[in-house]
Design an enzyme around this catalytic site. Structure first.
Site, short mmCIF file in Angstrom:
data_model
loop_
_atom_site.label_atom_id
_atom_site.label_comp_id
_atom_site.label_asym_id
_atom_site.label_seq_id
_atom_site.Cartn_x
_atom_site.Cartn_y
_atom_site.Cartn_z
N ILE A 43 -5.20 -0.54 13.44
CA ILE A 43 -4.10 -1.41 13.85
C ILE A 43 -2.94 -0.59 14.40
O ILE A 43 -2.26 -1.01 15.34
CB ILE A 43 -3.67 -2.32 12.68
CG1 ILE A 43 -4.79 -3.36 12.41
CG2 ILE A 43 -2.35 -3.02 12.95
CD1 ILE A 43 -4.55 -4.26 11.22
N LYS B 223 0.85 -1.21 0.00
CA LYS B 223 0.00 0.00 0.00
C LYS B 223 0.88 1.24 0.00
O LYS B 223 1.70 1.44 0.89
CB LYS B 223 -0.90 -0.02 1.24
CG LYS B 223 -1.73 1.23 1.43
CD LYS B 223 -2.57 1.13 2.70
CE LYS B 223 -3.28 2.44 2.96
NZ LYS B 223 -4.06 2.40 4.22
#
Length: 533
Positions: free
Chosen positions: A368, A100
């Site tokens: 996260i 990403k």
């Protein structure tokens, strides 16, 4: 006392000192709840305690599901994996992961507009100032160039290309910063294997009761439905939205932020891949919320976050299903939440992590990270057996600041939207925002200045990307950006753009990079061949 006697006495004293200190240290930690939060905590603690005697146990029930929609991350997760000594390619294979380079925001500024919030910097060094100041000068001169043309992350993402940073100091390829998409369930499983290999004990069971000590309100033990009682010195609550320890047992309290972040429901569903996975997350704004698209190797994660005050469940589900590519692989699942945070993340001998500690929309993939941040701060402040209130106070102060800064950055996306097509967006544009955010908005709008306060998670580049991408315009720019003579300045700006474009073209495709280094398909194929041999 002769020399020999002195050495023996000194050695004996040191032994006694070590023994006394050992008695004072935490020797028993119980993590309640598994999932991403629980197993991240177990993995990290088992790693840092590897040379010390500390029993770490985790209790979870196979009967209780996890939310498991947090499949996109930000670059700091690399530090967590590196701390554990995890091999990146092995981790990607086991979690069906992809890479990403940023987040694409579609229809957030206006319907039909899109921009990318990139990882890593814009441009290249031009002196004292951050590059965005020079871009603001460029724009003030009437140039309409998209700032994304000066970002290696954005140009690579839009071309579907990826590679780790190269050891080429003067090249944009050295500036590549990235995170991951992965299957959160597989990541928890991966970390479980890691933790159990380092003596973490997993206990299967469901909590029936939490017993507090009468004298001080600390947790004494948790009792499972099968009658088993589990005591510990420190309890880590990873029980999700329920907050079984931190809230239901200890009544810690919750700061509700729904007046700033009113979305309260998500509907999620996986779908099949119809093309090679792109190296970025996509967030598409709808009439009363937004939709995520997260590409994995084996499927695509999709979800629609919305405000139930402005949209029904059926409307939200229809919008999600109407905007999915590929076949739907499961029944859509609804998740209810309330944005905000615990008034104390650490209360007496209980530390809440993950959804038990609070919830912010996963708009910038921070869920996260907030688990990771909680763990790193706990490790930095690991208490003695006699827990000092000043340690708890510092932990809560740090986590409160972290949550607050992330909250402001998420609110920013709604506040600076130019959309006028629904009641939801009109409310979000006109709502009063926290003073800390309003000051940032006012400063940038007046002078083009941005500052990173107290080492907050998102830096000036991130704030610039969202503000500029969604239409907030600075009326001025830093005067030192005028130090370069006009003709030379234009030449440099053109050269930087050209160099970045050529560098992005030279990168391998995201799909080719995965196929060569970390394909889960190849990994599974090899594993099956080994089993059959």
């Amino acid at each position: 006392m002769n020399e020999r006697s002195h050495k023996e006495y000194q050695s004996h004293s040191e032994y006694q000192s070590d023994a006394i200190r050992s008695e004072k240290t935490i020797k028993d930690i119980l993590i309640v709840g598994g999932g991403t939060a629980g197993w991240m905590a177990a993995a990290a603690l088992s790693h840092v305690y590897k040379n010390r005697q500390c029993r770490i146990r985790l209790v979870e029930s196979d009967q209780i599901g996890t939310v498991g929609v947090g499949e996109a991350t930000i670059p700091v997760i690399q530090k967590f994996n590196q701390m554990l000594g995890i091999d990146e390619n092995d981790f990607i294979k086991h979690t069906q992961g992809t890479f990403k380079l940023g987040i694409q925001f579609v229809n957030w500024g206006r319907i039909g507009n899109s921009y990318v919030h990139p990882f890593g910097p814009y441009g290249m060094s031009m002196g004292y100032l951050s590059f965005y100041h020079y871009w603001l000068r460029h724009a003030a001169a009437g140039k309409t160039v998209d700032p994304g043309e000066y970002s290696i992350a954005i140009q690579a993402a839009l071309r579907g290309r990826f590679m780790p940073p190269a050891k080429m100091p003067n090249s944009p390829l050295s500036q590549i910063s990235y995170a991951y998409h992965f299957d959160a369930g597989l990541y928890a499983k991966y970390l479980r294997n890691f933790a159990e290999a380092r003596d973490v004990e997993r206990i299967e069971g469901e909590i029936e009761q939490v017993k507090l000590r009468e004298e001080n309100g600390f947790i004494d033990k948790v009792i499972l439905k099968n009658g088993q009682a589990l005591s510990a010195q420190l309890f880590i609550d990873c029980t999700g939205f329920r907050g079984l320890l931190i809230e239901k047992a200890m009544n810690t309290g919750y700061d509700d932020w729904t007046h700033w972040l009113p979305c309260d429901t998500a509907v999620a569903v996986p779908s099949s891949n119809i093309s090679a996975p792109l190296p970025y997350t996509r967030s598409t704004a709808h009439a009363a919320g937004w939709q995520w698209k997260i590409p994995l190797q084996h499927r695509t994660g999709n979800g629609h976050v919305f405000c139930s005050k402005y949209m029904s469940d059926e409307q939200a589900k229809k919008i999600l299903l109407d905007n999915i590519e590929g076949d739907v692989l499961a029944e859509p699942r609804f998740i209810r939440f309330k944005t905000g945070m615990r008034r104390k993340f650490w209360n007496k001998n209980c530390v809440a992590m993950g959804l038990a500690s609070g919830f912010l929309e996963p708009l910038e993939s921070t869920s996260i990270h907030l688990i990771q941040s909680s763990i790193s701060k706990l490790i930095a402040l690991l208490p003695m057996a006699e827990i000092d209130p000043t340690v708890i106070e510092k932990y809560n102060e740090l986590l409160t600041s972290e949550f607050t800064y992330v909250r402001d950055f998420i609110i920013l996306h709604y506040k600076v939207s130019q959309r006028t097509d629904s009641e939801f967006w009109n409310y979000r544009r006109h709502m009063q925002v926290p003073e800390s955010l309003q000051k940032k908005l006012d400063l940038y709008h007046a002078s083009g200045r941005l500052f990173r306060d107290n080492n907050e998670l998102f830096d000036e580049v991130s704030w610039f990307a969202v503000m500029q991408g969604q239409g907030l315009r600075a009326r001025d720019y830093h005067p030192l950006a005028d130090q370069i003579e006009a003709a030379e300045f234009q030449r440099i700006m053109q050269e930087i753009k050209s160099v970045i474009s050529r560098a992005a073209d030279a990168m391998p495709s995201h799909a080719d990079y995965i196929a060569k280094h970390c394909s889960a398909h190849n990994f599974l194929k090899e594993a099956m061949q080994m089993q059959s041999a």
